[in-house]
Scaffold this motif. Structure first.
Motif, PDB file in Angstrom:
ATOM      1  N   SER A   3       0.848  -1.188   0.000  1.00  0.00           N
ATOM      2  CA  SER A   3       0.000   0.000   0.000  1.00  0.00           C
ATOM      3  C   SER A   3       0.884   1.239   0.000  1.00  0.00           C
ATOM      4  O   SER A   3       1.943   1.263   0.644  1.00  0.00           O
ATOM      5  N   SER A   4       0.442   2.276  -0.709  1.00  0.00           N
ATOM      6  CA  SER A   4       1.219   3.526  -0.729  1.00  0.00           C
ATOM      7  C   SER A   4       0.899   4.397   0.485  1.00  0.00           C
ATOM      8  O   SER A   4       1.562   5.416   0.695  1.00  0.00           O
ATOM      9  N   VAL A   5      -0.094   4.018   1.272  1.00  0.00           N
ATOM     10  CA  VAL A   5      -0.392   4.776   2.501  1.00  0.00           C
ATOM     11  C   VAL A   5      -0.335   3.881   3.730  1.00  0.00           C
ATOM     12  O   VAL A   5      -0.594   2.676   3.658  1.00  0.00           O
ATOM     13  N   ASP A   6       0.028   4.492   4.846  1.00  0.00           N
ATOM     14  CA  ASP A   6       0.035   3.817   6.149  1.00  0.00           C
ATOM     15  C   ASP A   6      -1.414   3.737   6.635  1.00  0.00           C
ATOM     16  O   ASP A   6      -2.060   4.779   6.832  1.00  0.00           O
ATOM     17  N   PRO A   7      -1.950   2.533   6.822  1.00  0.00           N
ATOM     18  CA  PRO A   7      -3.353   2.433   7.245  1.00  0.00           C
ATOM     19  C   PRO A   7      -3.632   3.045   8.623  1.00  0.00           C
ATOM     20  O   PRO A   7      -4.786   3.374   8.918  1.00  0.00           O
ATOM     21  N   LEU A   8      -2.605   3.251   9.442  1.00  0.00           N
ATOM     22  CA  LEU A   8      -2.808   3.892  10.756  1.00  0.00           C
ATOM     23  C   LEU A   8      -3.105   5.378  10.621  1.00  0.00           C
ATOM     24  O   LEU A   8      -3.858   5.951  11.398  1.00  0.00           O
ATOM     25  N   SER A   9      -2.476   6.030   9.644  1.00  0.00           N
ATOM     26  CA  SER A   9      -2.588   7.487   9.494  1.00  0.00           C
ATOM     27  C   SER A   9      -3.323   7.889   8.222  1.00  0.00           C
ATOM     28  O   SER A   9      -3.694   9.064   8.081  1.00  0.00           O
ATOM     29  N   ASN A  10      -3.485   6.931   7.304  1.00  0.00           N
ATOM     30  CA  ASN A  10      -3.962   7.237   5.949  1.00  0.00           C
ATOM     31  C   ASN A  10      -3.091   8.259   5.213  1.00  0.00           C
ATOM     32  O   ASN A  10      -3.548   8.928   4.290  1.00  0.00           O
TER      33      ASN A  10
END
Ligand code: MD3
Ligand code: FE
Length: 210
Positions: free
Chosen positions: A76-83
């Motif tokens: 994923s190109s984004v951190d799911p914790l911070s989006n």
């Protein structure tokens, strides 16, 4: 006076190279940059698709990051914790990964993903293959920091006999080519103390994921 040490490069199996103490010339900058990355995005326990927390804590830097949740394993190109995007990959990380890959004979390696795994005493990683990447012709570079670990390097079936390889702070392992899809894992970490890392082991895994 300069004492030029020979490069310690050992081909453990076809297309699997151990570069002992390869991190040393990069170490100060690398540890500073690692510190910044894990202050920016925290290490956390990802959940396996079957709903159990992984025993390692994990974060990523770079364009893509490896994640696991109930929907499965993927990048994923984004951190799911911070989006938000993962922290950028520090130049010291890119240079180390590229220099290690070329030293092992894999030219022009450009990692777009760096997975950071943190191990405490007793933490392990079961035998698995790395198959979530797009292009298996690209090698993988693994950097060991902190307390030692006993790696397992298996064959192409989970049941194939695995060889054990101790890895110490500063060691780099590069594998690709015919060995890219070998099963591998980490045996439970033995209690020990490293001057800079305490009881922890941190592994940086550089991949071209996209
Ligand atoms: C494959 N992490 O996150 S790569 C992972 O120590 C992972 O945290 C390891 O496996 C860790 O997916 C670092 C381990 C490795 C070592 C030798 C291999 C993988 C290998 C040799 C051949 C093929
Ligand atoms: Fe792996």
């Amino acid at each position: 006076m300069h004492l030029f040490e020979p490069l310690k490069k050992l081909e453990i199996l076809k297309d699997v190279y151990l570069l002992s103490e390869f991190v040393t010339p990069f170490e100060n900058q690398l540890l500073n940059d690692l510190h910044v990355v894990i202050q920016t995005a925290p290490l956390r326990q990802m959940m396996t698709p079957s709903g159990f927390p992984m025993s390692v804590t994990t974060v990523n830097c770079g364009q893509l990051g490896w994640i696991s949740d109930k929907k499965g394993y993927r990048y994923s190109s984004v951190d799911p914790l911070s989006n938000k995007p993962w922290p950028a990959m520090p130049e010291s990380f890119k240079q180390l990964a590229q220099h290690a890959a070329s030293t092992a004979g894999f030219a022009d390696f450009e990692a777009d993903a760096c997975l950071i795994n943190c191990y405490q005493p007793n933490t392990k990683m079961g035998l698995h293959q790395d198959k979530d990447e797009q292009d298996f012709t690209q090698p993988i570079v693994s950097v060991s920091l902190g307390v030692p670990a006993m790696f397992q390097i298996g064959g192409f079936k989970r049941s194939d006999k695995a060889l054990k390889l101790p890895l110490y702070h500063g060691d780099v392992l590069v594998w690709g080519g015919e060995s890219r899809l070998r099963f591998h894992g980490v045996l439970p970490i033995k209690a020990a103390v490293h001057p800079a890392f305490g009881e922890r082991r941190i592994n940086l895994t550089f991949r071209k994921a996209g």
